[in-house]
Write a protein that holds these residues in place. Structure first.
Motif, short mmCIF file in Angstrom:
data_model
loop_
_atom_site.label_atom_id
_atom_site.label_comp_id
_atom_site.label_asym_id
_atom_site.label_seq_id
_atom_site.Cartn_x
_atom_site.Cartn_y
_atom_site.Cartn_z
N ILE A 31 -4.39 -5.31 -13.12
CA ILE A 31 -3.39 -4.24 -12.98
C ILE A 31 -3.88 -3.28 -11.91
O ILE A 31 -4.99 -2.77 -12.00
N PHE A 32 -3.05 -3.03 -10.92
CA PHE A 32 -3.41 -2.05 -9.89
C PHE A 32 -2.33 -0.97 -9.87
O PHE A 32 -1.16 -1.24 -9.64
N TYR A 33 -2.77 0.26 -10.12
CA TYR A 33 -1.87 1.41 -10.16
C TYR A 33 -1.97 2.25 -8.88
O TYR A 33 -3.07 2.44 -8.35
N ILE A 34 -0.85 2.78 -8.44
CA ILE A 34 -0.87 3.91 -7.52
C ILE A 34 -1.21 5.12 -8.38
O ILE A 34 -0.45 5.49 -9.27
N HIS A 35 -2.38 5.73 -8.15
CA HIS A 35 -2.92 6.70 -9.11
C HIS A 35 -2.09 7.98 -9.18
O HIS A 35 -1.87 8.53 -10.26
N PHE A 36 -1.68 8.48 -8.01
CA PHE A 36 -0.85 9.69 -7.93
C PHE A 36 0.17 9.51 -6.82
O PHE A 36 -0.11 8.84 -5.81
N PRO A 37 1.35 10.10 -6.94
CA PRO A 37 2.33 10.03 -5.86
C PRO A 37 1.99 11.01 -4.75
O PRO A 37 1.51 12.11 -5.01
N ASP A 38 2.22 10.60 -3.50
CA ASP A 38 2.13 11.58 -2.42
C ASP A 38 3.52 12.18 -2.21
O ASP A 38 4.45 11.87 -2.96
N ASN A 39 3.64 13.06 -1.23
CA ASN A 39 4.92 13.77 -1.06
C ASN A 39 5.71 13.28 0.14
O ASN A 39 6.62 13.97 0.61
N LYS A 40 5.37 12.08 0.63
CA LYS A 40 6.08 11.61 1.82
C LYS A 40 6.47 10.15 1.79
O LYS A 40 7.51 9.78 2.34
N THR A 41 5.68 9.29 1.17
CA THR A 41 5.94 7.85 1.21
C THR A 41 7.06 7.47 0.24
O THR A 41 6.99 7.82 -0.94
N PRO A 42 8.09 6.76 0.71
CA PRO A 42 9.10 6.24 -0.23
C PRO A 42 8.42 5.37 -1.29
O PRO A 42 7.65 4.47 -0.96
N LYS A 43 8.67 5.67 -2.55
CA LYS A 43 7.92 5.01 -3.62
C LYS A 43 8.20 3.52 -3.71
O LYS A 43 7.31 2.73 -4.05
N ASN A 44 9.43 3.11 -3.39
CA ASN A 44 9.72 1.68 -3.43
C ASN A 44 8.98 0.93 -2.33
O ASN A 44 8.60 -0.23 -2.50
N GLU A 45 8.72 1.59 -1.20
CA GLU A 45 7.95 0.94 -0.12
C GLU A 45 6.49 0.80 -0.52
O GLU A 45 5.85 -0.21 -0.20
N ALA A 46 5.96 1.80 -1.20
CA ALA A 46 4.58 1.72 -1.67
C ALA A 46 4.42 0.58 -2.66
O ALA A 46 3.46 -0.22 -2.59
N VAL A 47 5.35 0.47 -3.59
CA VAL A 47 5.30 -0.59 -4.60
C VAL A 47 5.51 -1.96 -3.94
O VAL A 47 4.87 -2.95 -4.33
N LEU A 89 2.28 -3.34 -2.67
CA LEU A 89 1.45 -3.92 -3.73
C LEU A 89 2.03 -5.25 -4.21
O LEU A 89 1.29 -6.17 -4.57
N ASN A 90 3.35 -5.36 -4.21
CA ASN A 90 3.96 -6.62 -4.63
C ASN A 90 3.58 -7.77 -3.68
O ASN A 90 3.45 -8.92 -4.12
N GLU A 91 3.42 -7.44 -2.40
CA GLU A 91 2.96 -8.48 -1.46
C GLU A 91 1.60 -9.01 -1.89
O GLU A 91 1.34 -10.23 -1.82
N LEU A 92 0.72 -8.11 -2.32
CA LEU A 92 -0.61 -8.54 -2.76
C LEU A 92 -0.52 -9.28 -4.09
O LEU A 92 -1.33 -10.18 -4.37
N LYS A 93 0.46 -8.91 -4.89
CA LYS A 93 0.69 -9.64 -6.14
C LYS A 93 1.11 -11.07 -5.84
O LYS A 93 0.61 -12.03 -6.46
N GLN A 94 1.99 -11.22 -4.89
CA GLN A 94 2.44 -12.56 -4.53
C GLN A 94 1.30 -13.39 -3.94
O GLN A 94 1.27 -14.62 -4.06
N ALA A 95 0.34 -12.71 -3.32
CA ALA A 95 -0.82 -13.39 -2.75
C ALA A 95 -1.91 -13.67 -3.79
O ALA A 95 -2.92 -14.31 -3.47
N GLY A 96 -1.73 -13.17 -5.00
CA GLY A 96 -2.68 -13.44 -6.07
C GLY A 96 -3.85 -12.47 -6.15
O GLY A 96 -4.77 -12.67 -6.94
N LEU A 97 -3.81 -11.42 -5.35
CA LEU A 97 -4.92 -10.45 -5.37
C LEU A 97 -4.80 -9.46 -6.52
O LEU A 97 -5.80 -8.94 -7.01
N ILE A 98 -3.57 -9.18 -6.93
CA ILE A 98 -3.34 -8.39 -8.14
C ILE A 98 -2.31 -9.12 -8.98
O ILE A 98 -1.54 -9.94 -8.46
N ARG A 99 -2.29 -8.82 -10.28
CA ARG A 99 -1.39 -9.56 -11.17
C ARG A 99 -0.26 -8.70 -11.72
O ARG A 99 0.73 -9.23 -12.21
N ALA A 100 -0.42 -7.40 -11.66
CA ALA A 100 0.63 -6.49 -12.12
C ALA A 100 0.58 -5.22 -11.29
O ALA A 100 -0.50 -4.74 -10.93
N VAL A 101 1.75 -4.67 -11.00
CA VAL A 101 1.88 -3.47 -10.18
C VAL A 101 2.20 -2.28 -11.08
O VAL A 101 3.14 -2.33 -11.88
#
Length: 317
Positions: free
Chosen positions: A129-145, A148-160
């Motif tokens: 499980i890899f969490y974004i620990h805190f939100p910043d005030n500029k990055t669109p949250k769906n783009e940040a997630v 991480l989903n790209e890395l999930k698809q690559a097998g580096l993380i299993r849950a976002v």
């Protein structure tokens, strides 16, 4: 003491499209290597706490970059080399940018690098499980997630996952249905997210993990009305009296189970169907072992409701 797995209530928990096997009690590791967060920590205690948890049957270890600026992850990484990695669930988090005085950063490039850095410190090929620990005030949250989903698809993380996001930010992050799990501040004296977050999480099949389950020690039962000044910044005198009275009720239930108040409070979270895993921390082996005993406390429905009612005034706090 080594617990049999059936007593440890090992179960499959659905986290998004992933299924992990874990107990409903994990280990929070901010006191493992978290020298920047706590005074008088000893690394050897950190090693011992993680080993004790794993040897007692705990499956999930919850850490973060900011716990010692990578030191907690390093300690865990060293310890797990002597265990079956496939039977351990590792959750970690990042958002603080070490290249910018640990300012909060959710940019996709930063998050991808943060995952790679965490993998090295943890000495593992994947993070459960890899969490974004805190939100910043500029990055669109769906783009940040999505990054991480790209890395999930690559097998580096299993849950976002996302942590410390407001209900609105959780919804923004989950626009594409890619958020698997949310971690947030929740305990029996801090319950407002039962109304503001839980209905959305349940509707969207997003798992929930609370942190600060013992309210920084307040819910351990070791305080009396005479200790009010220690908590005056957070609670009125009326609220504090309500807490002490509720803990007295909890103590009676604990006595019936030959358990401590701490173990009984943890058992309440373990029993709660809205909580995937509860992750109390531990400074030493003794605390870790004491927490594990919560898995042997089986609350009846009446006892669960009695505790729930005793702390009901905090559903809006």
């Amino acid at each position: 003491m080594i617990f049999k797995e059936e007593k440890m209530m090992v179960q499959e928990i659905k986290i998004g499209k992933s299924t992990v096997q874990t107990t409903k009690l994990g280990l929070g590791t901010n006191k493992v290597g978290g020298h920047n967060l706590f005074q008088n920590l000893n690394d050897q205690d950190g090693y011992d706490v993680v080993r004790k948890a794993l040897d007692s049957g705990i499956k999930l270890l919850d850490t973060a970059y900011i716990y010692g600026e990578g030191r907690s992850e390093e300690i865990i990484g060293e310890v797990i080399q002597n265990y079956d990695r496939s039977k351990i669930v590792i959750a970690t988090k990042a958002a603080q940018d070490p290249q910018n005085n640990n300012q909060i950063n959710n940019e996709p490039a930063f998050l991808k690098q943060a995952v790679k850095d965490a993998l090295k410190r943890l000495q593992t090929a994947y993070i459960d499980i890899f969490y974004i620990h805190f939100p910043d005030n500029k990055t669109p949250k769906n783009e940040a997630v999505a990054a991480l989903n790209e890395l999930k698809q690559a097998g580096l993380i299993r849950a976002v996952g996302v942590s410390n996001f407001t209900p609105e930010q959780i919804k923004e992050a989950n626009i594409d249905g890619l958020v698997d799990i949310v971690e947030d501040h929740y305990n029996l004296v801090h319950r407002q997210i039962e109304k503001t977050e839980w209905p959305y999480l349940k509707q969207n099949k997003i798992a929930f993990v609370p942190y600060f389950p013992l309210a920084s020690g307040l819910l351990t039962g070791r305080y009396t009305l005479n200790d009010y000044e220690k908590f005056a910044d957070d609670y009125s005198k009326v609220e504090f009296e309500t807490i002490i009275n509720a803990l007295a009720i909890t103590q009676k239930i604990a006595d019936r189970h030959s358990a401590t108040v701490t173990q009984t409070i943890l058992a309440w979270y373990i029993t709660n169907p809205n909580i995937a895993v509860v992750i109390p921390g531990a400074r030493n082996q003794q605390q870790a072992a004491g927490n594990v005993e919560a898995l042997n406390v089986t609350l009846s429905e009446a006892e669960f409701q009695q505790i729930d009612k005793a702390f009901a005034d905090f559903k809006n706090k």
